[in-house]
Structures are given as structure tokens and as C-alpha cells.
Design a protein around this motif. Structure first.
Motif, mmCIF file in Angstrom:
data_model
loop_
_atom_site.group_PDB
_atom_site.id
_atom_site.type_symbol
_atom_site.label_atom_id
_atom_site.label_comp_id
_atom_site.label_asym_id
_atom_site.label_seq_id
_atom_site.Cartn_x
_atom_site.Cartn_y
_atom_site.Cartn_z
ATOM 1 N N GLY A 228 45.100 18.032 25.232
ATOM 2 C CA GLY A 228 44.652 19.090 26.143
ATOM 3 C C GLY A 228 45.482 20.341 26.002
ATOM 4 O O GLY A 228 44.953 21.462 25.971
ATOM 5 N N LEU A 229 46.793 20.163 25.892
ATOM 6 C CA LEU A 229 47.687 21.316 25.735
ATOM 7 C C LEU A 229 47.413 22.029 24.412
ATOM 8 O O LEU A 229 47.422 23.264 24.346
ATOM 9 N N ALA A 230 47.158 21.255 23.365
ATOM 10 C CA ALA A 230 46.867 21.850 22.057
ATOM 11 C C ALA A 230 45.601 22.699 22.111
ATOM 12 O O ALA A 230 45.537 23.781 21.507
ATOM 13 N N LYS A 231 44.570 22.222 22.831
ATOM 14 C CA LYS A 231 43.330 22.995 22.953
ATOM 15 C C LYS A 231 43.565 24.323 23.669
ATOM 16 O O LYS A 231 43.068 25.369 23.257
ATOM 17 N N VAL A 232 44.344 24.270 24.760
ATOM 18 C CA VAL A 232 44.595 25.484 25.540
ATOM 19 C C VAL A 232 45.402 26.493 24.734
ATOM 20 O O VAL A 232 45.167 27.706 24.820
ATOM 21 N N LEU A 233 46.353 26.013 23.921
ATOM 22 C CA LEU A 233 47.239 26.912 23.175
ATOM 23 C C LEU A 233 46.632 27.413 21.868
ATOM 24 O O LEU A 233 47.178 28.330 21.248
ATOM 25 N N SER A 234 45.495 26.814 21.463
ATOM 26 C CA SER A 234 44.921 27.183 20.159
ATOM 27 C C SER A 234 43.657 28.028 20.265
ATOM 28 O O SER A 234 43.229 28.616 19.267
ATOM 29 N N SER A 235 43.054 28.096 21.435
ATOM 30 C CA SER A 235 41.836 28.900 21.581
ATOM 31 C C SER A 235 41.829 29.628 22.926
ATOM 32 O O SER A 235 42.483 29.189 23.864
ATOM 33 N N HIS A 236 41.105 30.730 22.972
ATOM 34 C CA HIS A 236 41.047 31.579 24.171
ATOM 35 C C HIS A 236 42.448 32.002 24.625
ATOM 36 O O HIS A 236 42.708 32.150 25.825
ATOM 37 N N THR A 237 43.354 32.196 23.665
ATOM 38 C CA THR A 237 44.731 32.548 24.035
ATOM 39 C C THR A 237 44.834 33.930 24.667
ATOM 40 O O THR A 237 45.849 34.249 25.289
ATOM 41 N N ASP A 238 43.790 34.752 24.511
ATOM 42 C CA ASP A 238 43.803 36.071 25.156
ATOM 43 C C ASP A 238 43.872 35.940 26.677
ATOM 44 O O ASP A 238 44.327 36.857 27.367
ATOM 45 N N HIS A 239 43.459 34.787 27.211
ATOM 46 C CA HIS A 239 43.518 34.586 28.660
ATOM 47 C C HIS A 239 44.947 34.406 29.168
ATOM 48 O O HIS A 239 45.190 34.497 30.361
ATOM 49 N N PHE A 240 45.887 34.146 28.254
ATOM 50 C CA PHE A 240 47.288 34.038 28.649
ATOM 51 C C PHE A 240 47.955 35.400 28.835
ATOM 52 O O PHE A 240 49.091 35.469 29.310
ATOM 53 N N GLY B 174 47.128 42.328 30.113
ATOM 54 C CA GLY B 174 45.741 42.685 30.405
ATOM 55 C C GLY B 174 45.175 43.771 29.520
ATOM 56 O O GLY B 174 45.814 44.257 28.578
ATOM 57 N N ARG B 175 43.943 44.144 29.851
ATOM 58 C CA ARG B 175 43.238 45.208 29.145
ATOM 59 C C ARG B 175 42.852 46.293 30.148
ATOM 60 O O ARG B 175 42.886 46.081 31.366
ATOM 61 N N MET C 50 63.977 35.635 36.309
ATOM 62 C CA MET C 50 62.873 34.675 36.203
ATOM 63 C C MET C 50 61.521 35.385 36.206
ATOM 64 O O MET C 50 60.600 35.000 35.475
ATOM 65 N N ALA C 51 61.395 36.436 37.013
ATOM 66 C CA ALA C 51 60.137 37.187 37.061
ATOM 67 C C ALA C 51 59.855 37.868 35.730
ATOM 68 O O ALA C 51 58.725 37.836 35.216
ATOM 69 N N VAL C 52 60.889 38.475 35.136
ATOM 70 C CA VAL C 52 60.734 39.131 33.832
ATOM 71 C C VAL C 52 60.371 38.101 32.763
ATOM 72 O O VAL C 52 59.510 38.342 31.904
ATOM 73 N N PHE C 53 61.007 36.935 32.838
ATOM 74 C CA PHE C 53 60.718 35.867 31.872
ATOM 75 C C PHE C 53 59.244 35.463 31.911
ATOM 76 O O PHE C 53 58.620 35.232 30.864
ATOM 77 N N LEU C 54 58.671 35.372 33.088
ATOM 78 C CA LEU C 54 57.261 34.991 33.199
ATOM 79 C C LEU C 54 56.351 36.004 32.519
ATOM 80 O O LEU C 54 55.371 35.633 31.853
ATOM 81 N N PHE C 55 56.654 37.287 32.677
ATOM 82 C CA PHE C 55 55.830 38.310 32.024
ATOM 83 C C PHE C 55 55.967 38.226 30.499
ATOM 84 O O PHE C 55 54.998 38.462 29.772
ATOM 85 N N VAL C 56 57.158 37.914 30.000
ATOM 86 C CA VAL C 56 57.346 37.768 28.554
ATOM 87 C C VAL C 56 56.624 36.528 28.052
ATOM 88 O O VAL C 56 55.971 36.548 26.996
ATOM 89 N N LEU C 57 56.717 35.431 28.822
ATOM 90 C CA LEU C 57 56.053 34.184 28.429
ATOM 91 C C LEU C 57 54.546 34.372 28.312
ATOM 92 O O LEU C 57 53.924 33.934 27.331
ATOM 93 N N PHE C 58 53.952 35.030 29.305
ATOM 94 C CA PHE C 58 52.504 35.275 29.290
ATOM 95 C C PHE C 58 52.224 36.682 28.760
ATOM 96 O O PHE C 58 51.796 37.580 29.499
ATOM 97 N N SER C 59 52.502 36.876 27.488
ATOM 98 C CA SER C 59 52.301 38.169 26.828
ATOM 99 C C SER C 59 52.071 37.916 25.344
ATOM 100 O O SER C 59 52.213 36.787 24.863
ATOM 101 N N PRO C 60 51.715 38.961 24.579
ATOM 102 C CA PRO C 60 51.563 38.789 23.123
ATOM 103 C C PRO C 60 52.845 38.331 22.441
ATOM 104 O O PRO C 60 52.808 37.839 21.305
ATOM 105 N N LEU C 61 53.994 38.466 23.112
ATOM 106 C CA LEU C 61 55.250 37.954 22.561
ATOM 107 C C LEU C 61 55.400 36.458 22.795
ATOM 108 O O LEU C 61 56.266 35.814 22.180
#
Length: 532
Positions: free
Chosen positions: A220-232, A236-237, A517-528
């Protein structure tokens, strides 16, 4: 409808109510302080859980997961950036409130400006609760429970009728809970719900990923991390409901208003036994806000892989819970959401009664020399709670017709009431000679201009940017009026503290950790990070 899930929900909900009654049955509720402020005896755990669950409700579960499903993790910004706002409020605004010994935020405006400003702001608060907050909590709760238990399908009744029935049930239960238990009962429930959320509640992504991977968490984790990753992508746009740039404009203002001015939030900290407990409680609530994406955003991303083309996207979260978890866990989550909805609804009712009784009814009784005592004020408060409870119940089902996502709609309408109040509060805190006239002109200018941009003219500018522009314009207008007609005697803060106002000595260290921790979350959920 799953019987085991329903029985689990009922058992857990009854247990929370019973424990709350046991802990509060000896509490003195025959005074305004007891009903509204738990006699100012709340410790930091009660304050932190009270703040968190006054904020968390089914509108958050339902609305943010819906926006994550439709757009991406950019909606996460509401919760994560609120941590920064909470820390600013903890350091600079709450100490002022506790030092002055005020009971409501409009009470500060009365001391800073005049009584008519307090009355106007109290009415604006009440309109926001009656039109926006209370109905949205009931409506989103009804949607969640219908999605979990499928009442409309099981009993073969229309969706509209089902929502009406569930709204009435939740409204009546919430109203009785607030009337009989006051803020102390709400605080006890919040602590129990906090324990539930930080234990079992955060397991939802685990069950959802196992369901997605046909029993395998890794698959399940592999599916989430391999497709529709733009949702992470939390950046935003430009076409998303929450563009990244709004974090630095209207979102910052709304968050500062919400955590530093909103009565039903501030009332949780005004019941604390000391400033140190209050600041510890806010830090605890910040930890909760940083963990919340696991419940209010990640399920929406997993739902992207499970459901495509949903006609009613507002049901994403309850449908996911019902599909991926066991009946017992579904009942547990239903109890958690019901408790979150009821505590927010109760906090709104309790604060509405506080505003009405202390800021409108009591001054009127004194002015007209009515023969009233403490019991009369309590009776008026409880009658007012019943009245607005009924009004909110009648409005709630019509939230179904909100456009652009429930959560965005709530924030857009909330901006009409929130940022104007925050603007005059900020000017009042940072200046000493701006007159009451400036506050009234500022409120009128802001409300009218914002209403026109959202309801009359299509300005093609995101509503959060509009709020920031009007904040600057209103502030300048107020400062100009202050130059033109300054008050003859500058304002000075007067000390009338009812609790110890010595600050928490370790607060700066924990502030640094929370910001990191807040900054880390934004980095985690970003193109980086995960959105590559």
C-alpha cells in the motif's frame, strides 16, 4: 449499517459522558465563573486538549480530507502554520489577557476603546457562531455519521431527510451537554478525546494503507509513493484552493485571529490556573496540530488511490473509514469524531452565552437598573444557549449547498467576521492614542469592502490575499484617524489578574523545536520530499 460499529460507538460515547459526569458532578456551576471558566482551575493538559478539541471537529476531518482529495497537501498549511500563530499568541497576547483579568476578548476592546465597540464586536462574534461555526459542525457531523453508518441506505430515507435528522440529534445532545456540564465537562471530555486521538485515532493511515495493499502495508505504501505523488505537494499550484503564497497573507491573519481573539478558543485558556499552565497547554496543542495531518490530510491522499470520480467528495473521509477498518475501529473513529464535533459545538454554545451574558445582557441590566442577581444571569445564559442551538440546527442542513469545498467556504465566510476584529485588536495593542471612532470606522470599512469583493464583484484575487490587503488599508485608515483625533489620555494596561502570570521558563526552547518540526513538514511534503 454495521451493528458492531454502532454498538462500539455508543459504548465509547456513553463512557466518555459518564466519566465527564463523575469528574464534574461536584463542580460549582451556580456561578458564571463556574459555568463559563471552570472556576479558573484548569491545568496544562486540560488547556492543551481543550484548545485542540475546540479546534478539531468533523468539519476539519471532512473538509480538509476533501480538499486534499481534490487538490493536494497544500490545505495542510492551515494547521501547520497555525502552530506559529499559537506560539506568537502564547508569548504576546495571552499574557495581556491574563494580566488584565478579562473574561471575553471584546472586554479588552471595551477597555481599549469603549463599550459600544465591545457591543458591536460581541454581535459580530455571535453572528459568526450562529451562521458559520455551529451549523458547520452539525452539518459535517451529520455527513460523517451517514457516511460511516449508511443510515439513509439502511432505513431507505432520502439523504436530505437523513442530514436533518442527524443534525437534530447532534444539536440536542450537544445543547444538553453544554447546559448541564459547563466548561469543566467540556474540558474533561477533551482530555479523554485527546487520549483517544493520540493512541487509536492515528492508526487510520495504517489501516488504509493495508487495505490499499490488499493486506500488505508495504504494498500500500509503495502504491501511494509511486503514483499521484503530486498530491503530496504542500506548495500547491496557483489554481488550488490554498495557493502557497496565501500562507504569508490572509492565512497568517486568520490564524492569529483564531488563536488569539476567537472567544470559544480563548475561553479555553482563560480558564487556566496560571500563565505557565496556559503556555504549556498551548505547546501541547501545537504538538497535536503537527500530528493531525495523519488524520485530516493523509487519508485524503490514500482515498485518491481508492476512489476516482466521486460525485459527493464531502463523503471521502467517512467512506474511507467505513471501507478500510474493522467494525470496532469504525465505531471508535465514530466516537472520536462525535466527541470532537460535540466539544466544538459545546465550546461555541458556551462562548456565545458568555458573550451575550457578560457583554450585552449584563451591561444592559446595569444601565437600566434591573433587579437581577447571579441566578438571573445564569438563567439568561442558558436560555440564550437553547435559542442559538435551535437556530444553528435549522441552518446546518443548508451547508450542503456550499460551493468550492466545505472547508474553503467556511474560511471564506469566517473572514468576513474574523480579520476585521483582529485588525482593531492589533491597532489597539500597538498604539495608545487611536480613538474609538477609528475602531468603528475600521470595522465598517473592512466588513463592507470584503463583502463586496466576495458577494458583488469578481475581483479575481484569492480571498486570503483580499483579507491581507484590507488589513493593511484598514490599519492605515485607523492610524490616520488617530493622528486626526487622538484620545487625550493614552491607553495604559491595568493589572487585575486572577491567576499567577509568571511565564513558563522553558517556553523558548520548546518554541524552537515546534517551529523546526513545522518547517520539516513543509519540506517533507514538497518537491524536495515525497512530491518528487
Amino acid at each position: 449499517m454495521n451493528t458492531i460499529a454502532l454498538l462500539t460507538f455508543l459504548a465509547l460515547t456513553i463512557c466518555v459522558a459518564l466519566l465527564s459526569w463523575i469528574k464534574t458532578r461536584k463542580e460549582q456551576l451556580h456561578t458564571l465563573s463556574g459555568l463559563f471558566f471552570a472556576n479558573r482551575k484548569l491545568g496544562f493538559v486540560a488547556v492543551g486538549c481543550g484548545l485542540l478539541f475546540a479546534n478539531i471537529n468533523t468539519a476539519l476531518f471532512v473538509g480538509e480530507n476533501e480538499l486534499t482529495y481534490i487538490n493536494n497537501m497544500s490545505v495542510m498549511a492551515w494547521g501547520v502554520t497555525s502552530v506559529l500563530a499559537m506560539l506568537v499568541v502564547s508569548e504576546f497576547i495571552i499574557p495581556v489577557y491574563l494580566k488584565m483579568g478579562i473574561s471575553t476578548t471584546p472586554e479588552f476592546l471595551a477597555l481599549r476603546y469603549d463599550n459600544s465597540t465591545k457591543t458591536i464586536v460581541s454581535i459580530i462574534f455571535l453572528l459568526n457562531y450562529i451562521i458559520n461555526l455551529l451549523p458547520s459542525v452539525l452539518y459535517s457531523g451529520a455527513v460523517a455519521f451517514n457516511g460511516l453508518f449508511h443510515f439513509s441506505e439502511h432505513y431507505q430515507i432520502g439523504y436530505w431527510t437523513t442530514i436533518w435528522l442527524l443534525v437534530w440529534v447532534m444539536g440536542i445532545i450537544g445543547g444538553l451537554y453544554s447546559l448541564l456540564g459547563g466548561l469543566k465537562a467540556i474540558a474533561v471530555s477533551d482530555v479523554l478525546l485527546g487520549i483517544g486521538m493520540f493512541t487509536g485515532g492515528l492508526l487510520l493511515p495504517f489501516f488504509a494503507l493495508k487495505h490499499l495493499g490488499d493486506g500488505s502495508l508495504q504494498a500500500g505504501l509503495a502504491k501511494v509513493l509511486s503514483s499521484h505523488t503530486d498530491h503530496f505537494n504542500s506548495m500547491g499550484r496557483s489554481g488550488d484552493a490554498i495557493p502557497f503564497g496565501t500562507i504569508f497573507t490572509g492565512m497568517a491573519l486568520i490564524n492569529l485571529y483564531y488563536w488569539g481573539t476567537e472567544q470559544y478558543i480563548v475561553q479555553q485558556v482563560l480558564g487556566s490556573r496560571s500563565l505557565a499552565d496556559c503556555q504549556k497547554g498551548i505547546a501541547l496543542a501545537c504538538v497535536g496540530k503537527l500530528l493531525l495531518p495523519l488524520l485530516i490530510n493523509i487519508p485524503g491522499i490514500i482515498a485518491v488511490h481508492l476512489y476516482s470520480g466521486l460525485s459527493n467528495t464531502v463523503e471521502v473521509f467517512p467512506r474511507l473509514v467505513a471501507d478500510v477498518s474493522s467494525p470496532v475501529y469504525s465505531g471508535f473513529m465514530a466516537a472520536l469524531m462525535f466527541g470532537a464535533a460535540i466539544t466544538t459545538f459545546n465550546a461555541g454554545l458556551n462562548s456565545s452565552a458568555t458573550l451575550f451574558t457578560l457583554n450585552i445582557y449584563k451591561p444592559l441590566a446595569i444601565k437600566r437598573k434591573w433587579d437581577v442577581n447571579e441566578r438571573d444571569y445564569l438563567r439568561a445564559a442558558k436560555r440564550f444557549e437553547m435559542l442559538i442551538c435551535l437556530v444553528a440546527i435549522c441552518i446546518a442542513p443548508f451547508m450542503m449547498f456550499a460551493k468550492g469545498g466545505l472547508y474553503t467556504y467556511l474560511q471564506k465566510i469566517g473572514g468576513l467576521f474574523s480579520v476585521p476584529i483582529f485588525t482593531i485588536l492589533v491597532v489597539g495593542l500597538l498604539t495608545t492614542r487611536v480613538p474609538p471612532l477609528a475602531a468603528k470606522v475600521g470595522l465598517f470599512f473592512f466588513v463592507v469592502c470584503y463583502a463586496c469583493t466576495q458577494l458583488v464583484f469578481d475581483v479575481q484575487v484569492h480571498f486570503l490575499h483580499v483579507l491581507a490587503i484590507l488589513f493593511v488599508m484598514t490599519t492605515l485608515i485607523m492610524l490616520l484617524i488617530g493622528k486626526w483625533k487622538p484620545v487625550p489620555v493614552p491607553f495604559r494596561l491595568a493589572g487585575n489578574s486572577m491567576v499567577d502570570i509568571k511565564p513558563w521558563k522553558n517556553r523558548h526552547f520548546y518554541t524552537f523545536l515546534l517551529v523546526l518540526m513545522a518547517v520539516f513538514l513543509f519540506v517533507l511534503f514538497s518537491p524536495l520530499g515525497l512530491a518528487r
